[in-house]
Design an enzyme around this catalytic site. Sequence first.
Site, PDB file in Angstrom:
ATOM      1  N   ARG A  16      90.163 -40.032 -72.010  1.00 14.32           N
ATOM      2  CA  ARG A  16      90.271 -39.440 -70.670  1.00 14.32           C
ATOM      3  C   ARG A  16      88.951 -39.409 -69.891  1.00 14.32           C
ATOM      4  O   ARG A  16      88.931 -39.129 -68.694  1.00 14.32           O
ATOM      5  CB  ARG A  16      90.848 -38.019 -70.774  1.00 14.32           C
ATOM      6  CG  ARG A  16      92.356 -38.032 -70.928  1.00 14.32           C
ATOM      7  CD  ARG A  16      92.900 -36.642 -71.131  1.00 14.32           C
ATOM      8  NE  ARG A  16      92.647 -36.149 -72.481  1.00 14.32           N
ATOM      9  CZ  ARG A  16      92.740 -34.875 -72.846  1.00 14.32           C
ATOM     10  NH1 ARG A  16      93.050 -33.952 -71.947  1.00 14.32           N
ATOM     11  NH2 ARG A  16      92.515 -34.516 -74.096  1.00 14.32           N
ATOM     12  N   GLY A 140      96.494 -25.480 -80.565  1.00 18.21           N
ATOM     13  CA  GLY A 140      97.249 -24.916 -81.677  1.00 18.21           C
ATOM     14  C   GLY A 140      97.310 -23.403 -81.527  1.00 18.21           C
ATOM     15  O   GLY A 140      96.376 -22.785 -81.015  1.00 18.21           O
ATOM     16  N   ALA A 423      36.705 -46.117 -39.513  1.00 16.11           N
ATOM     17  CA  ALA A 423      38.144 -46.260 -39.273  1.00 16.11           C
ATOM     18  C   ALA A 423      38.501 -47.711 -38.990  1.00 16.11           C
ATOM     19  O   ALA A 423      37.725 -48.448 -38.376  1.00 16.11           O
ATOM     20  CB  ALA A 423      38.559 -45.385 -38.092  1.00 16.11           C
TER      21      ALA A 423
END
Length: 458
Positions: A16, A140, A423
């Site tokens: 399953r 059961g 930069a």
Amino acid sequence: MQELVTIVLAAGAGTRMKSMVAKVAHKICGQPILSYVIDAAAQTGSNTLVLVLGHQADEVRNLAPSDAICVIQEQQLGTGHAVMQARSILSQKSGTALILCGDTPLITGDTLKAAYEYHQKQNNQVTILTAAVDNPHGYGRIIRNANGQVEAIVEHKDADENQRAIKEINSGMYFFNIESLLWALSQLDNSNNQGEYYLTDTIEKIISRGEKAGAFIVEDSTEIMGVNDRSQLNDAEQVILKRIIKEHMLNGVTFRLPETTMIHKGVRIGKDTIIHPGTQLTGQTVIGEHCEIGPHSSIEDGVVGDYVQFAHSVMVQSRIDDHTKVGPFAYIRPGSSIGQNVKIGDFVEIKNSTIGDNTKVPHLSYVGDADIGKGVNIGCGAVVVNYDGRKKHRTVVGDHAFVGCNVNLVSPVEVKGNAYIAAGSTITEEVPEFALGIARSRQVVIADWVKKKGLDKK
Ligand code: UD1
Ligand code: CA
């Protein structure tokens, strides 16, 4: 010597689950279903573990601790038949056999310990773990006589209408006297509706020999819940996740909206840490004290110090030291080590790199295969160019260096301590200590260029 031998039944097909993966190998909070059953059994002090394997035996065997004894049930002819496969091991032992199913991960060590104690105190030859449930379908049923003593277990498919109404069910877990179990197994046959050797039939056999059968009622019936499909896998994971989070809470961890959080078993979290919504802590993760983790963050196999803030970010197989702030929106990839009091800001990716104490990588950077020293500033948009199309190379940036915005550090290259990088530079050669590295063309200004081109808007 009186021994406690655990037998875990795990030969079933798990149809399953609709999966290529063996049922008991599916994971709950990061660990296989089977490992929860084995852990609970170990808490009873049992030191012999027998696994009955059948379907996908090799896959399941890989989940077993190295000292487990694996036996193979070639054909699945019922739970009694499964236990028969352990006969040659049991016949060398005396004492008690604990029978468990591989797919009931919610059973706790505390419950098994209490049931084992009860079994011994009552001098039972068999003690069945039972529970009262609202919907006993598929289980059961426990049949008791007028004096309330257990007489038998009747399987769902074999039960008559009155028996079907019984709410006390068999959990499928038992403590047996080994000698009684071996004798009762020799008495089993398969003359029932399913043509199987039912382990449950041993109860009547044991009673017929004038021996004592009893039931230990598991108060919290969720503990006996089995996993047969993906929906029950989720049910079981919710229960285990709640237990894990509760334990962290009792240890001094605050959770905001814990129902949105995934914490794997084995993750450690220090006290006064706050876990914000949408956080996932997985694998071997260790979080220190006084941290704030999340919201919306994932840490897999990560080690985090104390007073760390980590928001909207992801980290994998890396470490962060005390007082460091990460995020929002940072990605720290495997092999990274981030020092103390560091800032890793937004849209920063760090891979296989070390970042020294007090360094800042505040925005929009990629740092890959690099060793960045202490007190370094990595400007916005600076990138380590670590890949030449064939190989990865490492780059080193010394302590107190300043890397300007939008710099490319083309690996392998070294920027020495206290150097500055202008930069927009693309750095391909070593920059010495205290030097300025600048690598871009000079700016040209052409006066009135816009007007001359007729592009001005009047
Ligand atoms: C069994 C019990 C039932 C109990 C229920 C609890 C029997 C006859 N019935 O029923 O009373 O309420 O468990 O969940 O025992 N297995 C093997 N080999 C086999 C058959 C089963 O290893 O040949 C293993 C399965 O992998 C599983 C466990 O035994 O882990 C239980 O088997 P399952 O078929 O699920 O038993 P139930 O019919 O649910
Ligand atoms: Ca079952």
